[in-house]
Write a protein that holds these residues in place. Sequence first.
Motif, short mmCIF file in Angstrom:
data_model
loop_
_atom_site.label_atom_id
_atom_site.label_comp_id
_atom_site.label_asym_id
_atom_site.label_seq_id
_atom_site.Cartn_x
_atom_site.Cartn_y
_atom_site.Cartn_z
N SER A 11 0.77 -1.24 0.00
CA SER A 11 0.00 0.00 0.00
C SER A 11 0.80 1.29 0.00
N THR A 12 2.06 1.21 0.30
CA THR A 12 2.81 2.47 0.38
C THR A 12 3.57 2.72 -0.90
N SER A 13 3.70 3.98 -1.23
CA SER A 13 4.49 4.35 -2.41
C SER A 13 5.89 4.77 -2.00
N SER A 14 6.13 4.92 -0.72
CA SER A 14 7.43 5.34 -0.22
C SER A 14 8.44 4.20 -0.36
N SER A 15 9.69 4.57 -0.59
CA SER A 15 10.74 3.55 -0.68
C SER A 15 11.20 3.09 0.69
N ARG A 16 10.91 3.89 1.73
CA ARG A 16 11.29 3.55 3.10
C ARG A 16 10.13 3.84 4.04
N VAL A 17 10.05 3.04 5.08
CA VAL A 17 9.02 3.24 6.10
C VAL A 17 9.67 3.09 7.46
N GLY A 52 17.50 -2.77 2.09
CA GLY A 52 18.14 -2.76 3.39
C GLY A 52 17.23 -2.39 4.54
N VAL A 53 17.81 -2.49 5.73
CA VAL A 53 17.13 -2.17 6.97
C VAL A 53 18.11 -1.39 7.85
N ALA A 54 17.62 -0.33 8.46
CA ALA A 54 18.43 0.44 9.40
C ALA A 54 17.75 0.42 10.76
N LEU A 55 18.41 -0.20 11.72
CA LEU A 55 17.92 -0.19 13.09
C LEU A 55 18.41 1.10 13.74
N LEU A 56 17.49 1.91 14.23
CA LEU A 56 17.85 3.19 14.84
C LEU A 56 18.29 3.01 16.28
N LEU A 98 13.97 1.53 10.12
CA LEU A 98 13.67 2.01 8.76
C LEU A 98 13.75 0.80 7.83
N TYR A 99 12.63 0.47 7.20
CA TYR A 99 12.55 -0.66 6.28
C TYR A 99 12.42 -0.16 4.85
N THR A 100 13.06 -0.85 3.92
CA THR A 100 12.74 -0.64 2.51
C THR A 100 11.61 -1.61 2.17
N ARG A 138 21.94 -2.67 9.11
CA ARG A 138 22.89 -1.89 9.90
C ARG A 138 22.21 -1.32 11.13
N VAL A 139 23.01 -1.17 12.18
CA VAL A 139 22.57 -0.52 13.41
C VAL A 139 23.23 0.84 13.47
N MET A 140 22.44 1.87 13.64
CA MET A 140 22.98 3.22 13.77
C MET A 140 23.49 3.42 15.20
N HIS A 141 24.64 4.06 15.31
CA HIS A 141 25.21 4.28 16.64
C HIS A 141 25.89 5.64 16.67
N PRO A 142 25.70 6.44 17.70
CA PRO A 142 24.89 6.14 18.86
C PRO A 142 23.41 5.99 18.49
#
Length: 189
Positions: A11-17, A52-56, A98-100, A138-142
């Motif tokens: 349902s989303t048109s965004s490349s990231r959620v 990809g996936v970015a864990l905040l 953040l999910y693609t 990836r995990v963002m740090h801090p």
Amino acid sequence: MKELLEYVVESTSSSRVLVFDDDVMVHTRFLEQLDIVQSSKCAEHVFRHGRGVALLGASEWGKWEQIEGEMNQMRGLEKKPISCYSIRSKTFGSFAVLYTRNAALKLLEWLEMNESSKQAMPFDHAFVALQEHGSMVRVMHPNIAIMDVRHESDVGANRTKQENFKYRAKKHRWNLDDFPRALEEPDFL
């Protein structure tokens, strides 16, 4: 989570959620920090191929020596205050991610396989599987998001030590000064 990922894919048109768990605590300057994350080399690597996936934020139970080496390499590529590292086998947490769309599709496949398994795993185990199948995780740090650990775990009833915020902050390198709510008395007791 399955319904949410289906929505992301269909349902989303965004490349990231960006998805938050219900027990997330965000950085006092979350939006500013999120802008820095999204403009970083880390995010560029994660989202370059749209899978990809970015864990905040994360609960890192592994050893920090290798992680620090990887983050120092990333910091060498740019002068931003945020770095990142590849998820490890002892990296957990889905509290702000953040999910693609393509990663969400792969996670749906993992969920279906996991649901049919005799030994179903918690959702955050999917990130290692996702990385093993070619997606960048990836995990963002801090961390700019952490989980509120002041409640009994839904995953394991014997995790009383894990409910100690100061212990968890030290272990996972969460800077509690950036999360003032973490030091307040919880309102759900």
